[in-house]
Design an enzyme around this catalytic site. Structure first.
Site, PDB file in Angstrom:
ATOM      1  N   LEU A 156       0.819  -1.221   0.000  1.00 12.42           N
ATOM      2  CA  LEU A 156       0.000   0.000   0.000  1.00 12.42           C
ATOM      3  C   LEU A 156       0.846   1.261   0.000  1.00 12.42           C
ATOM      4  CD1 LEU A 156      -2.953  -0.756   2.429  1.00 12.42           C
ATOM      5  CD2 LEU A 156      -3.076  -0.259  -0.012  1.00 12.42           C
ATOM      6  N   ALA A 157       1.897   1.303   0.832  1.00 14.12           N
ATOM      7  CA  ALA A 157       2.703   2.521   0.945  1.00 14.12           C
ATOM      8  C   ALA A 157       3.435   2.802  -0.368  1.00 14.12           C
ATOM      9  CB  ALA A 157       3.692   2.389   2.096  1.00 14.12           C
ATOM     10  N   GLY A 158       4.112   1.790  -0.897  1.00 16.64           N
ATOM     11  CA  GLY A 158       4.883   1.980  -2.121  1.00 16.64           C
ATOM     12  C   GLY A 158       3.999   2.358  -3.300  1.00 16.64           C
TER      13      GLY A 158
ATOM     14  N   ARG B  46      -5.855  -7.716  24.690  1.00 17.42           N
ATOM     15  CA  ARG B  46      -4.990  -8.464  23.787  1.00 17.42           C
ATOM     16  C   ARG B  46      -3.599  -8.777  24.358  1.00 17.42           C
ATOM     17  NH1 ARG B  46      -5.138  -6.660  17.458  1.00 17.42           N
ATOM     18  NH2 ARG B  46      -7.185  -7.594  17.257  1.00 17.42           N
TER      19      ARG B  46
END
Lengths: 671, 294
Positions: free
Chosen positions: A13-15, A298
């Site tokens: 997603l970032a790239g 968690r």
């Protein structure tokens, strides 16, 4: 600008966000990836993507509250200007994704539907079924394909990043990479290199991460001078399904629907679990936390499952750590109605129906909060100066890092459904910043650098490759060494950390690193040699593994995912109201003292083949740190004392320890 | 090859009786050293472990580095990434059926054939090495049908168009296509196109020749389905005629022989034949309209 190029390494997603943003701004992009970008690890994200939205706003939500939840969840270890910017961009990013055609779930009126996630009271999370990451990645992949068809983006898929090309002034001028099929090594001159290669879960052997998540690209930058920050902060998810090849995530909703966690009281009881009577079962979460039972937070669930297997030796199986997550007491139609999706995943991969047989689960390494150190430019209002080429630059000019492989946004612990936002935000931010860089190029253009710089880099990498292929036949097997590294790291640097185990692990990892230098290659060919590619990635795991261990060893406190029982704050014991009050005052003193000492970014430098650790202040200029008291005995008294102290404190100036303020910027630029 | 996917949850619990498993089992792999080279079978012996899939079998083979008769060999090359059957990388032909190696469980495979597990590369794509094939033709087809939304830009322009639940529920299954290539492997009309670099030819020239060859070949069910996905999106349909143009060009929808194998092997149960039928109708209407508008 036609001669200028930017290399983006990594097509998650970032790239992809960075590549498409740059392409839109007329920049030529070389997009490099180990896999076809559509197969990047972002596809594994399931839950969704967070932002304030019209529904939550009516209930009192705001960008600021999303910001507050994120820094509180991250135990205040993140620089706040970036988080503020991220939460302000989030609604606009979801709008953009919506325009790009993401098949988000809808309300009956046709608006985006939202669900609730951990760490917040608001339904902020937009989602596309249970495959949100896949859907978002595809939307960006499609945009990148559009630019590719126009010649603006050149893809280099099946290329392995070997390292940045750095000149004698310390400026990044491009990078070297190797084709995974032809094994050709090539240098790519570039005015900026953007690393977007994700997390480093493979250092732990098996994790919830994909096979490409070795951390090798970040490590190759680290070993030539890029700083690596907060390495010790690794998120471990409580419930994953152990497989022989990978640990697959099992959603928390299984417990939300009544799933019970247990182990046989007799270690490694070989009986069919359904034949083990109730009184021979140890429902350890329910026994130890009668109030919360199986739905403890968690981090606590993760720690307890880990303890019961690793320290108490009560794992279900003798040769593999796992506990039962049991749904068999619940009506199967009820299960199908509520959690059919995740049960089908278990069924598909385990070949067992969890409606009939208890699932076997264990915590798994899931996300790297830490990563490559990157800078930012703070604006007067406490956000980012958009367009600044300082945003997301590493300590090496021209070398940038974004997405999971940088250390920003999530601090000591990431909230669910925040990672997809941070990836896209950092991609768009770096896009606008690099565009500014290209207009000025204070250090000159890569195209004008002497050819010798690139020729030398090429011959160095070729030399290293041939040395690896032609070294005398060693006796070490890289696959077995990787397995051992994973075992050491999982034991020492996941859920529960103690200094003696960390010390021991550091020694063992150093020894393994030494042995790995004598790896024997079973393939010395020059065509699609996966053996040598894997061995290189393995060799590059050791520096990051050492940074993780050393960062964890030196940080004598508990913060977010980093838990050291020897330094855990104790609750307030029984006593008169005055005594309890005094204890609470002392508790708050210790908390403040702890923050003075440890509310710092860990910064690792690679020096003489060892990580050197130093610490940097964190910009907490917008939201002052406050104690996280969940589940602690005497929390109410501490809360009272803390509230009084906060009221007495003078109002914080909006100017924290930012790198540099400048005039306010018009918004928005990116999405 | 065109048997329905065993991935559908049919409620069977195959590995419940693990006690009768063998200590070792055999794996037969069809290997090939380089593109255009000869292929040959090699056998391996792998120690049985619980919860194994074909990926872990290949990992064990790589780690042990010897064939069944003890000969040291280079590890088998294969492609994989997510290991959760969502990235599409590890597609291969396992016991005669095209599927993902990660979700091919050893217990189930041995239940079907206790003698051995057979692994072959996909046959419709050029073999790179062993089980690795070159599927760039598949991605090229996505360019052909313009499988994207032509937004004005990435600046803030508010939300996208409103979409009804019904439309979202139709679009979502199509958008789950992970470009794995199972539908193409099973399709009788999709034939292999392999262009080898010739002596004296540069890599770029070979690449251009390859792409030209791909653009004349059948685009396949996955690309037709993507065209339908974008032609039904409120913004995407603004470029519908460009996609329909491609669907009617050489290698377009008319090549489909309606064998319906694609839908049977799709690991994501995407209604590919429904997409093809919808595309067929849209193409007919569009062709008539084009004829009348002349």
């Amino acid at each position: 600008m036609s001669k200028q190029r930017v290399v983006v390494v990594g097509g998650g997603l970032a790239g992809l966000a960075a590549a498409m943003k740059l392409a839109e701004s007329q920049v030529q992009v070389d997009l490099m990836s180990l896999t076809p970008v559509k197969r990047s690890h972002s596809v594994c994200a399931q839950g969704g993507i967070n932002s304030v939205n019209e529904q939550t706003r009516q209930l009192g939500d705001s960008e600021w509250k999303h910001f507050d939840d994120t820094v509180y969840g991250g135990d205040f270890l993140q620089h706040q200007p970036l988080v503020k910017e991220m939460t302000e961009w989030a609604p606009r990013i979801i709008d953009l994704l919506d325009r790009l055609g993401v098949t988000f779930n809808r309300t009956p009126e046709g608006y985006l539907d939202r669900r609730r996630f951990g760490g917040t009271l608001f339904k902020r999370t937009a989602f596309a079924g249970a495959t949100t990451g896949q859907q978002l990645l595809y939307a960006l992949d499609e945009q990148v394909r559009r630019w590719e068809s126009e010649g603006r983006i050149q893809k280099y898929e099946f290329w392995d990043f070997l390292g940045p090309v750095i000149d004698d002034r310390g400026i990044c001028r491009g990078c070297a990479a190797q084709h995974l099929l032809t094994m050709e090594i090539r240098v790519f001159p570039a005015d900026a290199v953007i690393i977007a290669t994700g997390g480093c879960g493979l250092i732990y052997g098996r994790s919830t991460m994909s096979m490409a998540c070795t951390g090798s690209a970040a490590s190759r930058c680290f070993q030539v001078g890029a700083k690596y920050a907060n390495p010790e902060f690794i998120q471990v998810h409580p419930t994953a399904v152990p497989g022989a090849d990978k640990l697959r995530l099992m959603s928390e909703s299984a417990r939300g629907e009544g799933g019970r966690v247990w182990v046989p009281r007799r270690p490694h009881d070989p009986r069919d679990p359904l034949q083990i009577p109730e009184d021979e079962r140890y429902y350890f979460l329910e026994e130890r936390y009668p109030k919360y039972g199986n739905l403890v937070p968690r981090d606590i669930a993760t720690r307890e499952i880990f303890n019961v297997c690793v320290r108490e030796g009560l794992s279900v199986e003798p040769d593999r750590q796992c506990v039962y997550l049991d749904l068999t007491h619940i009506d199967r139609h009820e299960l199908d109605r509520k959690i059919a999706g995740i049960l089908e995943i278990y069924e598909k991969f385990q070949g067992v129906d969890p409606r009939d047989v208890p699932m076997k689960i264990f915590p798994a390494v899931h996300y790297s909060m830490g990563g490559m150190w990157v800078d930012y430019q703070r604006s007067a209002d406490g956000g980012l100066v958009l367009n600044s080429p300082t945003n997301h630059v590493t300590n090496i000019p021209g070398l940038y890092a974004i997405g999971e492989c940088d250390y920003q946004y999530h601090g000591a612990n990431r909230l669910g459904a925040n990672s997809l936002v941070s990836c896209i935000v950092s991609g768009l931010v770096v896009g606008t910043g690099v565009e500014t860089l290209l207009k000025g190029l204070p250090h000159g253009a890569a195209a004008d650098q002497p050819a010798a710089l690139f020729a030398t880099a090429l011959s160095q990498h070729e030399h290293m490759h041939h040395q690896l292929l032609n070294r005398p036949n060693g006796r070490e097997n890289p696959y077995l060494l990787h397995q051992q590294l994973g075992e050491i790291m999982t034991k020492a640097a996941t859920v529960v950390r103690t200094n003696d185990v960390l010390d021991q692990a550091y020694g063992q990892v150093s020894e393994l690193a030494e042995r790995a230098r004598h790896c024997s290659l079973s393939d010395t060919g020059q065509w699609t040699n996966q053996n040598v590619v894997f061995t290189k990635a393995l060799l590059d795991m050791f520096p990051l593994a050492k940074a993780i261990l050393k960062g964890a060893r030196m940080r004598d406190e508990c913060r977010g995912a980093h838990f050291k029982p020897d330094f855990a704050p104790e609750g307030i014991s029984e006593g008169s109201p005055t005594e309890r009050r005094q204890q609470a005052e002392a508790w708050c003193d210790r908390f403040e003292e702890g923050n003075r000492r440890w509310l710092k970014t860990t910064v690792a430098d690679w020096r003489d083949h060892e990580p050197a650790i130093s610490y940097e202040d964190v910009d907490v200029g917008l939201i002052p740190p406050r104690p996280r008291l969940y589940g602690l005995v005497g929390a109410e008294v501490i809360e009272d004392v803390w509230r009084e102290r906060s009221a007495r404190r003078p109002a914080q100036s909006s100017q924290g320890s930012a790198q540099g303020a400048s005039k306010p910027q018009p918004k928005p630029v990116g999405a | 090859m065109n048997a329905p996917s065993a991935n559908a949850s049919n409620g069977h619990s195959v590995s419940a009786s693990k006690s009768d498993h063998p200590e070792f089992f055999q794996v037969r792999v069809l290997r090939q050293d380089q593109p255009g080279g000869d292929c040959y079978w090699q056998r391996y012996r792998v120690r049985y472990e619980s919860d194994m899939n074909v990926i872990s079998v290949l990992q064990r083979i790589a780690a042990q580095g010897v064939t069944m008769d003890g000969r040291a060999v280079a590890p088998v090359a294969w492609d994989c990434n997510c290991l959760e059957e969502i990235c599409g990388a590890c597609t291969m032909v396992i016991n005669g059926r095209v599927r993902q190696a990660c979700s091919a469980l050893v217990d189930r495979l041995l239940a079907d054939n206790p003698q051995e597990i057979e692994l072959r590369p996909m046959t419709k794509f050029p073999v790179v090495r062993d089980l690795v094939v070159d599927r760039s033709r598949l991605f090229r087809a996505l360019q052909r049908v313009r499988a994207w939304i032509d937004v004005d830009g990435y600046q803030d322009q508010g939300a996208g168009p409103r979409v009804s639940r019904e439309d979202q529920e139709q679009a979502y299954p199509l958008s789950q296509c992970m470009s794995c290539g199972c539908c193409l492997e099973a399709c009788p009309q999709y034939t292999k196109i392999e262009v080898l670099q010739q002596a004296g030819e540069s890599a770029a020239e070979a690449q251009a020749r390859t792409e030209a060859a791909y653009d004349h070949g059948f685009m396949g069910a996955h690309a037709i389905s993507q065209a339908v996905l974008f032609n039904t999106h409120p913004t995407g349909q603004m470029a519908a005629s460009q996609r329909l143009e491609q669907l009617t060009a050489e290698g377009g929808i008319q090549v489909c022989g309606n064998a319906q194998n694609c839908v049977a092997v799709c690991p994501k149960q995407i209604p590919l034949t429904t997409s093809i039928a919808r595309a067929g109708r849209a193409v007919t209407v569009w062709a008539w309209k084009k004829w009348f508008d002349r």
